[in-house]
Every structure is written in C-alpha cells, then in structure tokens.
Scaffold this active site. Structure first.
Site, mmCIF file in Angstrom:
data_model
loop_
_atom_site.group_PDB
_atom_site.id
_atom_site.type_symbol
_atom_site.label_atom_id
_atom_site.label_comp_id
_atom_site.label_asym_id
_atom_site.label_seq_id
_atom_site.Cartn_x
_atom_site.Cartn_y
_atom_site.Cartn_z
ATOM 1 N N THR A 73 -6.247 3.508 -1.566
ATOM 2 C CA THR A 73 -5.993 2.831 -0.998
ATOM 3 C C THR A 73 -5.890 1.498 -0.405
ATOM 4 O O THR A 73 -7.027 0.902 -0.302
ATOM 5 C CB THR A 73 -6.887 3.772 0.532
ATOM 6 O OG1 THR A 73 -8.077 3.350 0.141
ATOM 7 C CG2 THR A 73 -6.064 5.152 0.223
ATOM 8 N N SER A 101 -7.156 -0.450 -5.297
ATOM 9 C CA SER A 101 -5.100 0.372 -5.063
ATOM 10 C C SER A 101 -5.337 -2.229 -4.992
ATOM 11 O O SER A 101 -5.477 -2.595 -5.210
ATOM 12 C CB SER A 101 -4.773 0.147 -4.231
ATOM 13 O OG SER A 101 -3.681 -0.464 -2.975
ATOM 14 N N TYR A 123 0.963 -0.479 -8.595
ATOM 15 C CA TYR A 123 2.700 -0.158 -8.491
ATOM 16 C C TYR A 123 3.525 -0.995 -9.377
ATOM 17 O O TYR A 123 3.173 -1.786 -9.809
ATOM 18 C CB TYR A 123 3.683 -0.739 -7.426
ATOM 19 C CG TYR A 123 2.792 -0.230 -6.404
ATOM 20 C CD1 TYR A 123 3.286 0.934 -5.888
ATOM 21 C CD2 TYR A 123 1.963 -0.488 -5.029
ATOM 22 C CE1 TYR A 123 3.461 1.830 -5.206
ATOM 23 C CE2 TYR A 123 0.918 -0.271 -4.308
ATOM 24 C CZ TYR A 123 1.873 1.838 -3.469
ATOM 25 O OH TYR A 123 1.438 2.201 -2.721
ATOM 26 N N THR A 149 1.814 4.199 -10.113
ATOM 27 C CA THR A 149 2.223 4.990 -8.834
ATOM 28 C C THR A 149 3.672 5.496 -9.098
ATOM 29 O O THR A 149 4.186 4.207 -9.267
ATOM 30 C CB THR A 149 1.576 4.418 -7.933
ATOM 31 O OG1 THR A 149 0.587 4.957 -7.405
ATOM 32 C CG2 THR A 149 2.538 5.352 -6.202
ATOM 33 N N LYS A 213 0.486 8.627 -10.924
ATOM 34 C CA LYS A 213 0.313 8.921 -10.530
ATOM 35 C C LYS A 213 1.308 9.483 -8.917
ATOM 36 O O LYS A 213 2.492 8.222 -9.045
ATOM 37 C CB LYS A 213 -0.479 7.978 -9.084
ATOM 38 C CG LYS A 213 -0.927 8.639 -7.997
ATOM 39 C CD LYS A 213 -1.994 7.909 -6.824
ATOM 40 C CE LYS A 213 -1.965 8.213 -5.565
ATOM 41 N NZ LYS A 213 -1.484 7.584 -4.766
ATOM 42 N N HIS A 237 1.377 10.824 -2.730
ATOM 43 C CA HIS A 237 1.540 10.163 -1.220
ATOM 44 C C HIS A 237 0.628 9.917 -0.163
ATOM 45 O O HIS A 237 1.099 9.227 0.272
ATOM 46 C CB HIS A 237 1.931 9.068 -1.495
ATOM 47 C CG HIS A 237 1.757 7.589 -1.661
ATOM 48 N ND1 HIS A 237 2.406 6.768 -2.342
ATOM 49 C CD2 HIS A 237 1.407 6.443 -0.700
ATOM 50 C CE1 HIS A 237 2.633 5.682 -2.876
ATOM 51 N NE2 HIS A 237 1.139 4.951 -1.526
HETATM 52 C C1 LIG Z 1 -3.966 3.706 4.493
HETATM 53 C C2 LIG Z 1 -2.812 4.371 2.602
HETATM 54 C C3 LIG Z 1 -3.110 3.245 1.620
HETATM 55 C C4 LIG Z 1 -2.508 4.098 1.048
HETATM 56 N N1 LIG Z 1 -1.807 3.233 -0.143
HETATM 57 C C5 LIG Z 1 -1.443 3.278 -1.455
HETATM 58 C C6 LIG Z 1 -1.665 2.197 -2.454
HETATM 59 O O1 LIG Z 1 -1.651 1.484 -2.647
HETATM 60 N N2 LIG Z 1 -1.772 3.202 -4.338
HETATM 61 C C7 LIG Z 1 -1.040 4.268 -4.322
HETATM 62 O O2 LIG Z 1 -0.704 4.605 -5.317
HETATM 63 N N3 LIG Z 1 -1.739 5.134 -3.108
HETATM 64 C C8 LIG Z 1 -1.565 4.857 -1.843
HETATM 65 N N4 LIG Z 1 -2.092 5.813 -0.948
HETATM 66 C C9 LIG Z 1 -2.222 7.344 -0.592
HETATM 67 C C10 LIG Z 1 -3.699 7.444 -1.606
HETATM 68 O O3 LIG Z 1 -3.635 7.458 -3.222
HETATM 69 C C11 LIG Z 1 -3.153 9.025 -1.412
HETATM 70 O O4 LIG Z 1 -2.783 9.836 -2.769
HETATM 71 C C12 LIG Z 1 -3.348 9.881 -0.782
HETATM 72 O O5 LIG Z 1 -4.310 9.562 0.304
HETATM 73 C C13 LIG Z 1 -4.140 11.360 -0.599
HETATM 74 O O6 LIG Z 1 -4.700 11.893 0.525
HETATM 75 P P1 LIG Z 1 -4.938 12.046 1.505
HETATM 76 O O7 LIG Z 1 -4.828 10.467 2.175
HETATM 77 O O8 LIG Z 1 -5.042 13.352 2.660
HETATM 78 O O9 LIG Z 1 -6.677 12.794 1.030
HETATM 79 C C14 LIG Z 1 -2.023 5.578 0.060
HETATM 80 C C15 LIG Z 1 -2.865 6.259 1.505
HETATM 81 C C16 LIG Z 1 -3.251 5.989 2.144
HETATM 82 C C17 LIG Z 1 -3.541 6.685 3.385
HETATM 83 C C1 LIG Z 2 0.859 -1.618 1.564
HETATM 84 C C2 LIG Z 2 1.104 -0.184 0.804
HETATM 85 C C3 LIG Z 2 1.716 -1.526 -0.698
HETATM 86 C C4 LIG Z 2 0.121 0.864 0.206
HETATM 87 C C5 LIG Z 2 0.821 1.907 1.408
HETATM 88 O O1 LIG Z 2 0.379 1.602 2.206
HETATM 89 C C6 LIG Z 2 0.678 3.082 0.813
HETATM 90 O O2 LIG Z 2 0.776 2.904 -0.948
HETATM 91 O O3 LIG Z 2 0.700 3.953 0.811
#
Ligand SMILES: Cc1cc2nc3c(=O)[nH]c(=O)nc-3n(C[C@H](O)[C@H](O)[C@H](O)COP(=O)(O)O)c2cc1C
Ligand SMILES: CC(C)CC(=O)C(=O)O
Length: 338
Positions: A73, A101, A123, A149, A213, A237
């Site tokens: 995250t 992340s 990414y 991802t 992912k 995601h």
């Molecule tokens: C605030 C936030 C930022 C995230 N940033 C990334 C990220 O940078 N890269 C990524 O692959 N997934 C990102 N995700 C997705 C998470 O890896 C994950 O798939 C997801 O949060 C899982 O669901 P949950 O929040 O319900 O547990 C992000 C999710 C949130 C909530």
């Molecule tokens: C700011 C992004 C690069 C990450 C994010 O928020 C996400 O992947 O959900």
C-alpha cells in the site's frame, strides 16, 4: 466501521482517510470483497484431536509464522511519521512478509534494514532501463521476490480523490524508490500497451521469484504459469481499479483449479477476520494479504498498532482453525466452505 478504522479516521487528515479508505467508481467492488467473505460459512470438522496448532507457511524459501502478509500500500508516511519503516518493524516482530509498494515514501534499504522479510511491488514500467534500475536496487536491498501489479494498465478513477483534489503526495514526501540513476524521482508509469513480453523481459532481468498481482480470470492464471511466473495474487486492488470487478473470494476457486498446485495462489481484498483467512485457505489459497487494516493500525497506533493488527489476525486464525478441526492451514479443505 470497525473500532480500529474509527480510530484511524480520527487520526487522519480527512483527505488522506479518503485516499486510504476509498475505491474506484461507486465502490461496488470495494464493498463486494467484504460482503463475499461475509456470505461464506465454515463447515467445521469435529473430534480430530487437533492439539497444538502450527500456522507457519513457506513461500519461496521463506518461512512465515502465519499465512498472512502485508499487502503493498502506498504512502505510509501519510498514515504515520514512522512510515513504511515502522510497518516493517512490526512485520519483523510478527515474523511474516511485507510487500513494499513502489509508491513507498521511504527508501527500500531502510525498510529491509529492519530485518523484515520484504517483497518489492512493481507497477510494470514502460521504460525498461529504468525498471531494471529499480529492480536491481530492490535486489541489492535484500528483497526476496517481485510482485508485479498487472491490474493497472491505467490508474483507477477514485471519485473521493477527485472530489478532494488529491492527486499527488504533499510537499515534503516522495516516492523514494522511484529515483533514477541520477537520483531524480520519476512518476510511476501506467502503460496499457504492455503484454506478456514485458513479463519475459522482467524474467530475463532478475533471478527473484515473480508474483503477478491482480489476476482474476482463470485463463490468465493458466497463461501466467505457462509464462514462467512463480506465484499469483488474486486481487482487484482492494476495489481501487475496475469498479464492478468480481469479488476476490468469488474468483479464487476457479483460479486454484486452473493453477492445479503448480505455483502458490495468494488472495487479498476484504480479509477482515480470522474466519476470512480460513475460508481463503480452505478454498486453496496458500496465504492472504491484508491492505487497509494494516494502514488503520499504523494510523491509530504507529508500529505497535500494526503489530496489534497482525497479532489479532494470528490469534483469530488460530482460534478458528481449532474450532474448525484443523491443526495446520493445509488441513482445511474446500468442502469446509459453504
Ligand atoms: C491506500 C492503498 C494503497 C495501495 N497501493 C497499492 C500499491 O501501491 N500497489 C499495489 O499493487 N496495490 C496497492 N493497493 C492494493 C493493495 O495491495 C491490496 O490489493 C488491497 O488493499 C487489498 O484489499 P484490502 O484493503 O481490502 O485488504 C493499495 C491499496 C490501498 C488501500
Ligand atoms: C498512488 C498509487 C501509485 C498507489 C495506489 O493508490 C494504489 O495502487 O491504489
């Protein structure tokens, strides 16, 4: 909302709360993830003499104390000054894995220096040379796998962020691992032209295990195995990319069938209780990843708040396994989910 989420909300700037909590579009998929877990019922087995439980699980040569990883995250310093390094400290203490992340706000070297087992999330970057640079850096820092991802050919439309005008990190924060060879911070690239050949190029550039992912279709899971991928994360995601996408626990069984034990299948999205973890394990997942609850722990209590969240998952999973008649995660079977 859980009591922990309430505490996090009270601690956070409302714009940052919306960024962390929100999803894409009408947030249908965000809600669907939790709802789909809530609909599942566990069918316990009895009189199995469970005795002492062993929650430990192995992934790519790393022993985890439980089948629970921290999902990648972005922007942990917006949740708490301790940032990703703070999260990693808690992960090290709980003896599990943190997926860092690409949008982390602290250098990966500082994060691995905590002693936590770390995987690096990428990414897929359209500039191959820059991507190689980032990958080499993650390798040199001691990351043990790459999580690529693949659900983000374009960035999701997060309506809360649009309303709030939140489209970048505030001054004083950067994506520290997006620095190029000259030390300049690049924007994260999203590129809808990338295909499987990108995975081949990445494969050729690193010896680290590659985990995709964001896979939701069993045909893509089959292709991933054919293209030499080492693991999958069934993920939408956290509902932040395609609003309307299938809930992850609904997608899991077909993917497990398609993969047929050839590589580990992990899942994330809406895992909020030990019972959710047990359902995912019974349906064939090797482990789950936790997104928002970790951020809530960090925002509400810093590193020890993250530790509390991880230990609460451990405690609940152990309890559920015992009640369901399983001594180990692998003892749970698909016929135990209704
Ligand atoms: C605030 C936030 C930022 C995230 N940033 C990334 C990220 O940078 N890269 C990524 O692959 N997934 C990102 N995700 C997705 C998470 O890896 C994950 O798939 C997801 O949060 C899982 O669901 P949950 O929040 O319900 O547990 C992000 C999710 C949130 C909530
Ligand atoms: C700011 C992004 C690069 C990450 C994010 O928020 C996400 O992947 O959900």
């Amino acid at each position: 909302m859980t009591a922990l989420a309430e505490r996090a909300r009270a601690a956070l700037d409302p714009v940052h709360w919306d960024f962390f909590a929100g999803g894409a579009g009408e947030e249908r998929t965000l809600r669907a993830n939790e709802e789909a877990f809530s609909r599942r019922r566990i069918v316990p087995r009895v009189l199995r003499g469970v005795g002492d439980r062993d929650l430990s699980t192995e992934l790519f040569g790393t022993r985890l104390s439980m089948p629970v990883l921290v999902a990648p995250t972005a922007f942990h310093r917006l949740a708490h000054p301790a940032g990703e390094v703070g999260t990693a400290g808690a992960v090290a203490a709980s003896d599990t894995v943190m997926v860092v992340s690409m949008a982390a706000t602290q250098p990966v070297e500082d994060i691995t220096a905590t002693g936590a087992a770390v995987w690096f999330q990428l990414y897929p970057q359209p500039d191959d040379e820059f991507q190689r640079h980032v990958v080499k850096r993650a390798e040199a820092a001691g990351c043990r796998a790459l999580v690529v991802t693949v659900d983000s050919p374009v960035f999701g439309r997060r309506e809360r962020d649009r309303r709030n005008g939140f489209d970048d990190l505030p001054d004083g924060y950067t994506c520290e691992n997006m620095r190029d060879g000259e030390g300049r911070v690049r924007e994260i690239g999203f590129d809808p032209t990338l295909g499987w050949e990108h995975v081949h190029r990445l494969r050729a550039s690193t010896g680290l295990p590659i985990v995709l992912k964001g896979v939701l279709h069993p045909a893509d899971a089959r292709l991933a195995v054919e293209h030499g991928v080492d693991g999958l994360i069934v993920s939408n995601h956290g509902g932040r990319q395609l609003d309307g996408a299938i809930a992850t626990v609904d997608a899991l069984p077909a993917i497990v069938r398609a993969v047929d034990g050839r590589i580990p299948v992990l899942v994330d999205g809406g895992v909020r209780r030990g019972a959710d973890i047990a359902v995912a394990l019974a349906l064939g997942a090797t482990a789950v990843l936790i997104g928002r609850p970790i951020i809530w722990g960090l925002a509400a209590g810093g590193p020890s708040g993250v530790r509390d969240v991880l230990e609460a998952f451990r405690d609940e999973l152990d309890h559920v396994l015992t009640l369901a008649g399983a001594a180990r995660p692998s003892d749970l079977t698909a016929d135990q989910v209704a």
